[in-house]
Write a protein that holds these residues in place. Structure first.
Motif, PDB file in Angstrom:
ATOM      1  N   GLY A 136       0.815  -1.206   0.000  1.00 38.85           N
ATOM      2  CA  GLY A 136       0.000   0.000   0.000  1.00 38.85           C
ATOM      3  C   GLY A 136       0.851   1.258   0.000  1.00 38.85           C
ATOM      4  N   THR A 137       0.455   2.204  -0.849  1.00 38.90           N
ATOM      5  CA  THR A 137       1.170   3.483  -0.934  1.00 38.90           C
ATOM      6  C   THR A 137       0.359   4.628  -0.354  1.00 38.90           C
ATOM      7  OG1 THR A 137       0.288   3.895  -3.154  1.00 38.90           O
ATOM      8  CG2 THR A 137       2.398   2.727  -3.006  1.00 38.90           C
ATOM      9  N   GLY A 138      -0.843   4.326   0.142  1.00 36.80           N
ATOM     10  CA  GLY A 138      -1.683   5.363   0.714  1.00 36.80           C
ATOM     11  C   GLY A 138      -1.253   5.712   2.125  1.00 36.80           C
ATOM     12  N   LYS A 139      -2.036   6.551   2.752  1.00 38.60           N
ATOM     13  CA  LYS A 139      -1.731   6.996   4.103  1.00 38.60           C
ATOM     14  C   LYS A 139      -1.716   5.811   5.066  1.00 38.60           C
ATOM     15  CE  LYS A 139      -3.171  10.320   7.638  1.00 38.60           C
ATOM     16  NZ  LYS A 139      -4.177  11.358   8.008  1.00 38.60           N
ATOM     17  N   ASP A 140      -0.656   5.746   5.889  1.00 40.48           N
ATOM     18  CA  ASP A 140      -0.487   4.665   6.864  1.00 40.48           C
ATOM     19  C   ASP A 140      -0.498   3.285   6.209  1.00 40.48           C
ATOM     20  OD1 ASP A 140      -0.409   6.541   8.918  1.00 40.48           O
ATOM     21  OD2 ASP A 140      -2.595   6.493   9.174  1.00 40.48           O
ATOM     22  N   GLY A 141      -0.014   3.211   4.955  1.00 38.41           N
ATOM     23  CA  GLY A 141       0.072   1.926   4.267  1.00 38.41           C
ATOM     24  C   GLY A 141      -1.226   1.448   3.656  1.00 38.41           C
ATOM     25  N   LEU A 142      -2.202   2.327   3.505  1.00 39.03           N
ATOM     26  CA  LEU A 142      -3.488   1.939   2.920  1.00 39.03           C
ATOM     27  C   LEU A 142      -3.310   1.542   1.457  1.00 39.03           C
ATOM     28  CD1 LEU A 142      -6.643   1.975   3.557  1.00 39.03           C
ATOM     29  CD2 LEU A 142      -6.649   4.105   2.265  1.00 39.03           C
ATOM     30  N   ILE A 143      -3.924   0.429   1.055  1.00 36.31           N
ATOM     31  CA  ILE A 143      -3.869  -0.036  -0.328  1.00 36.31           C
ATOM     32  C   ILE A 143      -4.909   0.719  -1.146  1.00 36.31           C
ATOM     33  CG2 ILE A 143      -4.174  -2.017  -1.862  1.00 36.31           C
ATOM     34  CD1 ILE A 143      -3.247  -3.803   0.404  1.00 36.31           C
ATOM     35  N   THR A 144      -4.491   1.313  -2.240  1.00 30.90           N
ATOM     36  CA  THR A 144      -5.370   2.108  -3.090  1.00 30.90           C
ATOM     37  C   THR A 144      -5.700   1.354  -4.372  1.00 30.90           C
ATOM     38  OG1 THR A 144      -3.546   3.186  -4.260  1.00 30.90           O
ATOM     39  CG2 THR A 144      -4.280   4.201  -2.186  1.00 30.90           C
ATOM     40  N   ARG A 145      -6.589   1.937  -5.174  1.00 31.36           N
ATOM     41  CA  ARG A 145      -6.935   1.335  -6.467  1.00 31.36           C
ATOM     42  C   ARG A 145      -5.698   1.243  -7.360  1.00 31.36           C
ATOM     43  NH1 ARG A 145     -12.572   1.635  -7.846  1.00 31.36           N
ATOM     44  NH2 ARG A 145     -13.806   2.664  -6.230  1.00 31.36           N
ATOM     45  N   ASP A 146      -4.879   2.304  -7.357  1.00 32.37           N
ATOM     46  CA  ASP A 146      -3.689   2.307  -8.204  1.00 32.37           C
ATOM     47  C   ASP A 146      -2.717   1.198  -7.802  1.00 32.37           C
ATOM     48  OD1 ASP A 146      -4.646   4.440  -9.634  1.00 32.37           O
ATOM     49  OD2 ASP A 146      -3.606   5.954  -8.423  1.00 32.37           O
ATOM     50  N   ASP A 147      -2.648   0.915  -6.490  1.00 33.03           N
ATOM     51  CA  ASP A 147      -1.777  -0.172  -6.049  1.00 33.03           C
ATOM     52  C   ASP A 147      -2.243  -1.507  -6.608  1.00 33.03           C
ATOM     53  OD1 ASP A 147      -0.337   1.666  -4.551  1.00 33.03           O
ATOM     54  OD2 ASP A 147      -1.537   1.346  -2.745  1.00 33.03           O
ATOM     55  N   VAL A 148      -3.570  -1.716  -6.618  1.00 35.11           N
ATOM     56  CA  VAL A 148      -4.116  -2.977  -7.147  1.00 35.11           C
ATOM     57  C   VAL A 148      -3.852  -3.080  -8.644  1.00 35.11           C
ATOM     58  CG1 VAL A 148      -6.229  -4.298  -7.520  1.00 35.11           C
ATOM     59  CG2 VAL A 148      -5.864  -3.125  -5.342  1.00 35.11           C
ATOM     60  N   ARG A 149      -4.081  -1.970  -9.368  1.00 33.90           N
ATOM     61  CA  ARG A 149      -3.856  -1.994 -10.824  1.00 33.90           C
ATOM     62  C   ARG A 149      -2.376  -2.187 -11.142  1.00 33.90           C
ATOM     63  NH1 ARG A 149      -7.630   2.586 -10.566  1.00 33.90           N
ATOM     64  NH2 ARG A 149      -9.703   1.863 -11.202  1.00 33.90           N
ATOM     65  N   ALA A 150      -1.496  -1.603 -10.313  1.00 36.48           N
ATOM     66  CA  ALA A 150      -0.068  -1.784 -10.539  1.00 36.48           C
ATOM     67  C   ALA A 150       0.340  -3.235 -10.362  1.00 36.48           C
ATOM     68  CB  ALA A 150       0.728  -0.892  -9.574  1.00 36.48           C
ATOM     69  N   ARG A 151      -0.337  -3.937  -9.467  1.00 33.04           N
ATOM     70  CA  ARG A 151      -0.037  -5.346  -9.239  1.00 33.04           C
ATOM     71  C   ARG A 151      -0.350  -6.188 -10.476  1.00 33.04           C
ATOM     72  NH1 ARG A 151       3.390  -8.703  -6.848  1.00 33.04           N
ATOM     73  NH2 ARG A 151       2.487 -10.807  -6.719  1.00 33.04           N
ATOM     74  N   ILE A 152      -1.369  -5.754 -11.249  1.00 31.91           N
ATOM     75  CA  ILE A 152      -1.707  -6.468 -12.485  1.00 31.91           C
ATOM     76  C   ILE A 152      -0.523  -6.438 -13.429  1.00 31.91           C
ATOM     77  CG2 ILE A 152      -3.206  -6.475 -14.505  1.00 31.91           C
ATOM     78  CD1 ILE A 152      -5.391  -5.321 -12.809  1.00 31.91           C
ATOM     79  N   THR A 153       0.073  -5.250 -13.589  1.00 26.82           N
ATOM     80  CA  THR A 153       1.210  -5.103 -14.489  1.00 26.82           C
ATOM     81  C   THR A 153       2.390  -5.946 -14.026  1.00 26.82           C
ATOM     82  OG1 THR A 153       0.506  -2.848 -14.969  1.00 26.82           O
ATOM     83  CG2 THR A 153       2.754  -3.438 -15.570  1.00 26.82           C
ATOM     84  N   GLU A 154       2.610  -5.981 -12.709  1.00 33.22           N
ATOM     85  CA  GLU A 154       3.741  -6.727 -12.166  1.00 33.22           C
ATOM     86  C   GLU A 154       3.573  -8.233 -12.350  1.00 33.22           C
ATOM     87  OE1 GLU A 154       4.443  -3.502  -8.557  1.00 33.22           O
ATOM     88  OE2 GLU A 154       3.895  -5.579  -8.138  1.00 33.22           O
ATOM     89  N   SER A 155       2.305  -8.719 -12.239  1.00 31.01           N
ATOM     90  CA  SER A 155       2.075 -10.163 -12.259  1.00 31.01           C
ATOM     91  C   SER A 155       1.701 -10.700 -13.619  1.00 31.01           C
ATOM     92  CB  SER A 155       0.960 -10.527 -11.263  1.00 31.01           C
ATOM     93  OG  SER A 155      -0.236  -9.858 -11.622  1.00 31.01           O
ATOM     94  N   ALA A 156       1.537  -9.823 -14.623  1.00 26.43           N
ATOM     95  CA  ALA A 156       1.140 -10.287 -15.950  1.00 26.43           C
ATOM     96  C   ALA A 156       2.258 -11.108 -16.579  1.00 26.43           C
ATOM     97  CB  ALA A 156       0.809  -9.095 -16.844  1.00 26.43           C
ATOM     98  N   PRO A 157       1.959 -12.274 -17.165  1.00 27.45           N
ATOM     99  CA  PRO A 157       2.991 -13.112 -17.765  1.00 27.45           C
ATOM    100  C   PRO A 157       3.526 -12.514 -19.054  1.00 27.45           C
ATOM    101  CG  PRO A 157       0.831 -14.021 -18.205  1.00 27.45           C
ATOM    102  CD  PRO A 157       0.641 -12.854 -17.266  1.00 27.45           C
ATOM    103  N   ILE A 158       4.801 -12.712 -19.339  1.00 33.29           N
ATOM    104  CA  ILE A 158       5.406 -12.216 -20.570  1.00 33.29           C
ATOM    105  C   ILE A 158       5.666 -13.406 -21.479  1.00 33.29           C
ATOM    106  CG2 ILE A 158       7.388 -11.011 -21.557  1.00 33.29           C
ATOM    107  CD1 ILE A 158       7.709  -9.578 -18.912  1.00 33.29           C
ATOM    108  N   PRO A 159       4.991 -13.496 -22.617  1.00 31.21           N
ATOM    109  CA  PRO A 159       5.176 -14.655 -23.495  1.00 31.21           C
ATOM    110  C   PRO A 159       6.541 -14.608 -24.172  1.00 31.21           C
ATOM    111  CG  PRO A 159       3.729 -13.038 -24.524  1.00 31.21           C
ATOM    112  CD  PRO A 159       4.017 -12.546 -23.149  1.00 31.21           C
ATOM    113  N   ASP A 160       7.052 -15.812 -24.524  1.00 29.07           N
ATOM    114  CA  ASP A 160       8.305 -15.852 -25.261  1.00 29.07           C
ATOM    115  C   ASP A 160       8.031 -15.727 -26.752  1.00 29.07           C
ATOM    116  OD1 ASP A 160       7.323 -18.250 -26.121  1.00 29.07           O
ATOM    117  OD2 ASP A 160       8.579 -19.473 -24.786  1.00 29.07           O
TER     118      ASP A 160
END
Length: 492
Positions: A215-239
């Motif tokens: 979480g990047t929000g106040k006091d470590g609160l998880i925001t919508r942007d944090d959730v959407r950023a996780r999609i980009t991080e976890s998306a598989p990259i095809p060969d």
């Protein structure tokens, strides 16, 4: 002073709504009860009035976003710009007992000290107490023993957890006392990720585990942007061959299936309501469906003569209006099809009026608005009511009141070229009639085979309320009227 307006419960018992369009922008001056937005619930598109008179300061949610009840959507500048922000909901209870509301939310003290005129203005729209209608009372963040942490802001607080059961309390009291734990260790090991209900819903829809999100929000609160950023991080990259690494399927977000030949979208609004209603009906009421195929050439000829008559040329009378009139007449002869099974009361409710529901296909999905006291209308009146009902349903302006109180339903599947079907009952009703397509077919007529206009009717009924003999007689009466409209004279 800044007043924050949270999405209210619109009186339908729904937990979320979609903002279709904003009619105001930051900097606009609005009056009390001015129409500021169109909001789509699972039932209809409704106009959202402003609860304050002032200047729009900020729109917290853009159009097209699904917002949960109790979530801030717009802020207003009331009075001087240098006054403090007041985001607490103003309620009748808070006005009556300022001290009680101050305990639940310290910021409510400012609202309680407002002048009587300001209090009346805030309650003029009458959305009701926020806590009772979807708001969330304040609670402290869970921490380890002995930790002293300030309470979370009311807008970010989570709903209270249920009290422990008696059995759980007994087990806890009997267990040996655990060794002291450092507050920081207890907090990191026991506390679930902090987020708001809308963010948790978004993560659930996207298949994201919040324990893996920082979480990047106040006091470590998880925001919508944090959730959407996780999609980009976890998306598989095809060969180069289009394959993905092992285990990538588990990390693939639920909504990223476009490149795999599929598209996923959340189940919400009208589709969610329709699904719940049909499942409830299908697995609660024992359905029986009967069919009747008839020669409706006399009715087709009657409609042609009405269109040629200058007195009825502009009435727009079609087969649906004629069938609706025949249904109302048949209900009078078989009243059991116009009833409701009241399980909690252990009673059968017999209606002495016909609120005729009409299934309408709209861009939003299936709606079933109804014509109140349809049995009192003549053919012209039914045609006009059907035209108005269909127009408002397709335009999305049907009111929630028009969608409630139906007693029996009719659906015209013939407009899609379908001959017959097994319609599911509208929940709370005993019967539904489906009208098939009118087709030219070889048919027996006066002892010979002739090309006639043929129609199939399908009726589904609740066997708890309607016996087979009653359902058959109801369907036969409608068929007799359509096969020979003059037969009406023998039924009234």
């Amino acid at each position: 002073m800044i007043k924050v307006f949270k999405l209210p419960d619109l009186g339908e018992g729904l937990t979320e709504s979609e903002i279709v369009a904003w009619l105001v922008a930051p900097g606009d001056e609005v009056a009390l009860n001015q129409h500021i937005a169109d909001v789509e619930t699972a039932k209809a598109v409704v106009e959202l009035p402003s609860p304050f008179a002032g200047v729009v300061r900020e729109l917290h949610q853009p159009a097209g976003v699904v917002v949960h009840v109790g979530e801030p959507i717009v802020s207003f500048q009331i009075g001087a710009a240098d006054e403090p922000t007041d985001s607490s909901p103003t309620t009748d209870a808070a006005v009556a007992d300022p001290s009680a509301s101050a305990v639940a939310d310290p910021s409510a003290a400012a609202a309680a000290s407002a002048s009587p005129a300001e209090q009346r203005e805030a309650n003029l729209v009458g959305y009701g107490p926020a806590i009772e209608r979807g708001g969330h009372p304040q609670r402290r963040a869970r921490t380890g023993a002995g930790a002293s942490v300030p309470a979370a802001p009311a807008a970010l607080a989570e709903p209270p957890t249920a009290a422990p059961t008696a059995a759980a309390t007994a087990v806890a009291s009997a267990a040996p006392t655990a060794a002291p734990v450092e507050p920081s260790a207890a907090s990191s090991a026991e506390e679930r990720p902090r987020s708001t209900p809308p963010v948790r819903a978004l993560a659930r829809d996207l298949g994201i585990d919040l324990t893996m999100v920082t979480g990047t929000g106040k006091d470590g609160l998880i925001t919508r942007d944090d959730v959407r950023a996780r999609i980009t991080e976890s998306a598989p990259i095809p060969d180069l061959h289009g394959s993905v690494s092992p285990g990538a399927a588990a990390a693939r977000p639920a909504t990223s299936g476009d490149h795999l030949g599929e598209t996923r979208s959340p189940i919400r609004s009208l589709r969610k309501l329709t699904a719940a209603a049909t499942v409830q009906s299908a697995f609660t009421a024992p359905h029986v469906t009967e069919f009747l195929t008839i020669d409706v050439t006399p009715t087709v000829e009657l409609l042609a003569s009405l269109r040629a008559d200058r007195q009825f040329a502009d009435a727009g009378i079609g087969i649906l209006a004629v069938v609706a009139k025949a249904l109302c007449l048949a209900v009078g002869r078989t009243p059991s099809v116009n009833t409701r099974w009241d399980e909690p009361a252990g009673e059968i409710v017999q209606f002495h009026h016909v609120n005729l529901g009409v299934a309408a296909a709209t861009p939003r999905g299936l709606l079933v608005p109804n014509i109140v006291d349809a049995e009192r209308l003549d053919l012209r009146g039914l045609a006009a009511a059907l035209a108005e009902l269909t127009m408002s349903a397709r335009a999305g302006t049907t009111t929630p009141a028009a969608l409630a109180g139906g007693t029996i339903t009719i659906t015209n599947i013939g407009v899609f070229g379908i001959d017959a079907g097994t319609p599911i009952l509208n929940p709370g009703e005993a019967a539904i009639l489906a009208i098939g397509a009118i087709r030219s077919r070889p048919w027996e007529h006066r002892g010979q085979v002739a090309l006639r206009q043929v129609l199939t009717l399908s009726v589904s009924f609740d066997h708890r309320l309607v016996d087979g003999e009653q359902g058959s007689r109801f369907l036969a009466d409608i068929g007799a009227i359509l096969a020979d409209p003059a037969r009406v004279l023998t039924m009234v």
